[in-house]
Structures are given as C-alpha cells and as structure tokens.
Design an enzyme around this catalytic site. Sequence first.
Site, short mmCIF file in Angstrom:
data_model
loop_
_atom_site.label_atom_id
_atom_site.label_comp_id
_atom_site.label_asym_id
_atom_site.label_seq_id
_atom_site.Cartn_x
_atom_site.Cartn_y
_atom_site.Cartn_z
N ARG A 60 47.20 -26.65 -92.38
CA ARG A 60 46.55 -27.24 -91.20
C ARG A 60 45.52 -26.28 -90.60
O ARG A 60 44.50 -26.69 -90.07
CB ARG A 60 47.59 -27.56 -90.11
CG ARG A 60 48.60 -28.60 -90.47
CD ARG A 60 49.59 -28.82 -89.30
NE ARG A 60 50.53 -27.70 -89.13
CZ ARG A 60 51.65 -27.54 -89.82
NH1 ARG A 60 52.00 -28.44 -90.71
NH2 ARG A 60 52.44 -26.51 -89.61
N CYS A 178 66.82 -11.35 -82.69
CA CYS A 178 66.47 -10.81 -81.36
C CYS A 178 67.69 -10.69 -80.44
O CYS A 178 67.76 -9.79 -79.60
CB CYS A 178 65.41 -11.69 -80.71
SG CYS A 178 65.77 -13.46 -80.81
N HIS A 271 65.85 -11.01 -73.39
CA HIS A 271 67.22 -11.47 -73.61
C HIS A 271 68.17 -10.50 -72.90
O HIS A 271 68.15 -9.29 -73.16
CB HIS A 271 67.56 -11.47 -75.10
CG HIS A 271 66.87 -12.56 -75.89
ND1 HIS A 271 66.11 -13.55 -75.34
CD2 HIS A 271 66.88 -12.79 -77.24
CE1 HIS A 271 65.66 -14.35 -76.30
NE2 HIS A 271 66.11 -13.91 -77.45
N1 LIG Z 1 59.88 -16.47 -81.21
C1 LIG Z 1 60.75 -15.48 -81.38
O1 LIG Z 1 61.06 -14.70 -80.47
C2 LIG Z 1 61.40 -15.26 -82.71
C3 LIG Z 1 62.30 -14.20 -82.83
C4 LIG Z 1 62.87 -13.93 -84.07
C5 LIG Z 1 62.57 -14.74 -85.14
N2 LIG Z 1 61.70 -15.80 -85.01
C6 LIG Z 1 61.39 -16.55 -86.24
O2 LIG Z 1 60.04 -16.26 -86.62
C7 LIG Z 1 59.44 -17.40 -87.23
C8 LIG Z 1 58.19 -17.76 -86.47
O3 LIG Z 1 58.55 -18.09 -85.14
P1 LIG Z 1 57.49 -18.52 -84.06
O4 LIG Z 1 58.22 -18.61 -82.79
O5 LIG Z 1 56.30 -17.62 -84.15
O6 LIG Z 1 57.08 -19.99 -84.61
P2 LIG Z 1 55.76 -20.83 -84.29
O7 LIG Z 1 55.13 -20.39 -83.04
O8 LIG Z 1 56.14 -22.24 -84.48
O9 LIG Z 1 54.76 -20.42 -85.51
C9 LIG Z 1 55.00 -20.78 -86.83
C10 LIG Z 1 53.95 -20.21 -87.79
O10 LIG Z 1 54.29 -20.64 -89.12
C11 LIG Z 1 53.20 -21.39 -89.67
N3 LIG Z 1 53.70 -22.46 -90.48
C12 LIG Z 1 54.42 -23.55 -90.09
N4 LIG Z 1 54.67 -24.35 -91.16
C13 LIG Z 1 54.11 -23.75 -92.23
C14 LIG Z 1 54.01 -24.09 -93.60
N5 LIG Z 1 54.56 -25.18 -94.10
N6 LIG Z 1 53.35 -23.23 -94.43
C15 LIG Z 1 52.81 -22.08 -93.95
N7 LIG Z 1 52.86 -21.72 -92.65
C16 LIG Z 1 53.51 -22.54 -91.80
C17 LIG Z 1 52.43 -21.92 -88.48
O11 LIG Z 1 51.10 -22.20 -88.88
P3 LIG Z 1 50.22 -23.40 -88.20
O12 LIG Z 1 49.72 -22.86 -86.88
O13 LIG Z 1 49.12 -23.57 -89.18
O14 LIG Z 1 51.12 -24.55 -88.05
C18 LIG Z 1 52.53 -20.73 -87.52
O15 LIG Z 1 51.60 -19.73 -87.88
C19 LIG Z 1 60.50 -18.49 -87.22
O16 LIG Z 1 61.16 -18.51 -88.46
C20 LIG Z 1 61.45 -18.06 -86.11
O17 LIG Z 1 62.74 -18.55 -86.31
C21 LIG Z 1 61.10 -16.05 -83.82
#
Ligand SMILES: NC(=O)c1ccc[n+]([C@@H]2O[C@H](COP(=O)([O-])OP(=O)(O)OC[C@H]3O[C@@H](n4cnc5c(N)ncnc54)[C@H](OP(=O)(O)O)[C@@H]3O)[C@@H](O)[C@H]2O)c1
Length: 381
Positions: A60, A178, A271
């Site tokens: 996308r 986290c 947290h």
């Molecule tokens: N937020 C936190 O504090 C936190 C902490 C620890 C772990 N995590 C983990 O880290 C990961 C990212 O979290 P987030 O909060 O940053 O999520 P997010 O804001 O939803 O971002 C997701 C990212 O993944 C990409 N993406 C989604 N579907 C995809 C696909 N099919 N192929 C390739 N890229 C794809 C998105 O790209 P587009 O923009 O192009 O859709 C975006 O760059 C998750 O697995 C989450 O569980 C998050």
Amino acid sequence: MCAREEQTLRTEYIDEENCRMSEKLRVGILGATGMVGQRFISLLEDHPWFEVVTVAASARSAGRTYEEAVGGRWKMDTPMPEAVKKLEVMNVSEVEKVASTVDFVFSAVDMSKEEIKAIEEAYAKTETPVVSNNSAHRWTPDVPMVVPEINPEHFDVIEFQKKRLGTTKGFIAVKPNCSIQSYAPVLTAWREFEPYEVVATTYQAISGAGKTFKDWPEMQGNVIPFIGGEEEKSEQEPLRLWGEIKDGVIEKAAEPVITTQCVRVPVLNGHTAAVFVKFRKNPTKEQLIEKMVNFKGAPQELDLPSAPKQFIRYMEEDNRPQVTLDVDYENGMGVTVGRLREDSVYDYKFIGLSHNTVRGAAGGAVLCAETLKAKGFITKK
Ligand SMILES: NC(=O)c1ccc[n+]([C@@H]2O[C@H](COP(=O)([O-])OP(=O)(O)OC[C@H]3O[C@@H](n4cnc5c(N)ncnc54)[C@H](OP(=O)(O)O)[C@@H]3O)[C@@H](O)[C@H]2O)c1
C-alpha cells in the site's frame, strides 16, 4: 584567514564528514510507516553509528515517498526528520531488493506471526542481520531475545542459528515484550536474594497497541481488562531472559514463577507495573534499593550511544513514579521504581515504570543493535 584557506578547510571538513558518514552502518526499517517504525526513525536521527537509508512497508505504501506514505499518521512528538521525508518506500516483500541496500534491518511489521517468521528468516538468509521488535521469533530456540543489561551473553547463540540458516553474517535477534520492562530489570538486580514468586499487574499505555487517543477515542476515561496474549508474554518472557544456552539453544529458567494481569489504561506512553515479590533470602529494603540503583550491564560498560547512564532509579516520594513526570527518564531508556515496602502477604511490593515504545520497543532494539555492533556481530556488508 583568506577565502582560499577557508575553502580548503571547508572541503577537508566535508571530506571528513562524508568519510564518517560512509563508516556508518546502513540501516533499513521494515514497517517504517507504523508506530514503532516511526519511533525507530526518530531515535536514529543523528545516530552516531547507524544511518537510515531504506524504509519499507506494505504494498500500500511502496513507491510513495515516506512523507506521502505516512501522511497524517505521524505520531511522534518531534517532527519527521528531513533526511527520510523523500526516501521512496520499498515493499517489505521484495526481500533481495531491500536487503541489497543495507547492512542490517530493524523489523516492526504488523503481519501474521507465520508471515513475520518467514520474512525475517528470508532477510537473514540474504546475509542481512535482523533486529526485531516483533514477537514471532521470541521462542525460536536459537534466536536470542535480549535486554542488553540483562542477558547479552545470549547473543552467543547466534553462531548456532547461523549454522541452521546456512549464513555467515545473517541472523535474527529480538527484544522482549514491552510489558516486562517495568519489572524484569528490577528482579534481575535482585537475583542474589532469590526471588521465587512474583505477582505483577501492568497498567499499559495505548501506544502499545499502536494507537493514540485520536485513533482510539473510546479509551478516554476508560480501562479495558484485556490485552490479547499479553499475560502469557509477561509471565514467560522474563524466564527466557534468565535462561542459559544449552546445546545450541536457549533454555528458560524455572524461577521465579510469575503471574500477571495486564490492563489497558488511558495513558499515551508508559507502562506501569504493581509488583509483589517473595524471596528465599531476606533482603533489607536498603539492600534492595542499593542493588537496583547500582545495577548496570554491557551497555553502560561499553558506553553505548543509547545506554542510560543509570538504568534503574529509585524515588522515595510516595506519589512517584508518575507517568507524566517520569516516563522520559534517561530519554525513555531507564526504569523508575518507587513505593518499595514490606508486604503482609508477600515479602516486598513496588511500582515500576518504563517507556513502552522507547525502552519497550524501538529503543530496546536500537540498544540491542548497538551491543551487536560493539561485539562484532553486525558489520558492514
Ligand atoms: N506499539 C508498540 O508499543 C509495540 C511494542 C512492542 C511490539 N510491537 C509490535 O511491533 C509491530 C508493529 O507495531 P506498530 O504498533 O508499529 O504497528 P502499526 O502502527 O500498525 O504499523 C505496522 C507496520 O507494518 C506494515 N505492514 C502492515 N501489513 C503489512 C504487510 N502485509 N506487509 C508489509 N508490511 C506491512 C505497515 O505498513 P503500511 O503503512 O504500508 O500499512 C506499517 O509500516 C507489531 O507486530 C506489534 O505487535 C508494538
């Protein structure tokens, strides 16, 4: 100084600067447009060792500039760094193409667990080290899951992983969830007193779900008593940090047993954990505080760029730590503890606070990458 001398000096300065820049490791961010990806971009602005040269996301976003692809989704307090605005977003799935541009990648993609496992391995097999924020590989037996102050020796399991993958430079390393960062470092500082039973309730910020209040207005004034999969991670992942390498895999520790409840609260970042601990030995409160505040590890010894000078600080005031006052302690890389006191059922109880998207996500991964570079696991291709 004449204009010519000034020009020569300037040229020398630029050459030196270019040379210094080219010595930096070239970094790609998978999932660069997301919340954690944005945090990586912010933390790596002006990093002395790493330079973001590639941003990748889903189909996308691919083909657009980073600025266009993120659009109104920029969630950081600081502005988007100029250096990334015009980078063309690549498609995470075009592994060879992305890998050819970088020395290593940070991974923060939101895909299914199986897809993440496969794509991170595919990157490793192109001889590109992957430092991942995702949970997919946290229990892969030969993948190190590391908090550099706690278990940097687990990086040694990479040699076994490389044999399995058939690589010379490529591997996967991950950081833990986290939720555990507000208490696992504290319990580690107290290991000599043999904590054997722990109860922890975590009060978790909405950015942990990749959200702000704009995206999730129902969280205003609300508490949700469920975060999918979080309690299992909060109970099990500390045991893996305290485990040992045996026969080429990480074997988790048996103790302390930990039981948790994880609750979503109306907080943007930070947290908090309310924790009860039983010890086999009988430490005094003064001993516990002394061990916490003097606790340090490889990042402090190696003086790594993102290392907090003091990892855990203790606050005596009854009303601390508070999220708004304390979450950014040590640029979000430190843990603040307060309210340590004896308990009538358990031995001691305390409150811990850490920044979930800095120490708990991107910052923790950057510190892992710095440790890996310092130990020679990540080098220029
Ligand atoms: N937020 C936190 O504090 C936190 C902490 C620890 C772990 N995590 C983990 O880290 C990961 C990212 O979290 P987030 O909060 O940053 O999520 P997010 O804001 O939803 O971002 C997701 C990212 O993944 C990409 N993406 C989604 N579907 C995809 C696909 N099919 N192929 C390739 N890229 C794809 C998105 O790209 P587009 O923009 O192009 O859709 C975006 O760059 C998750 O697995 C989450 O569980 C998050």
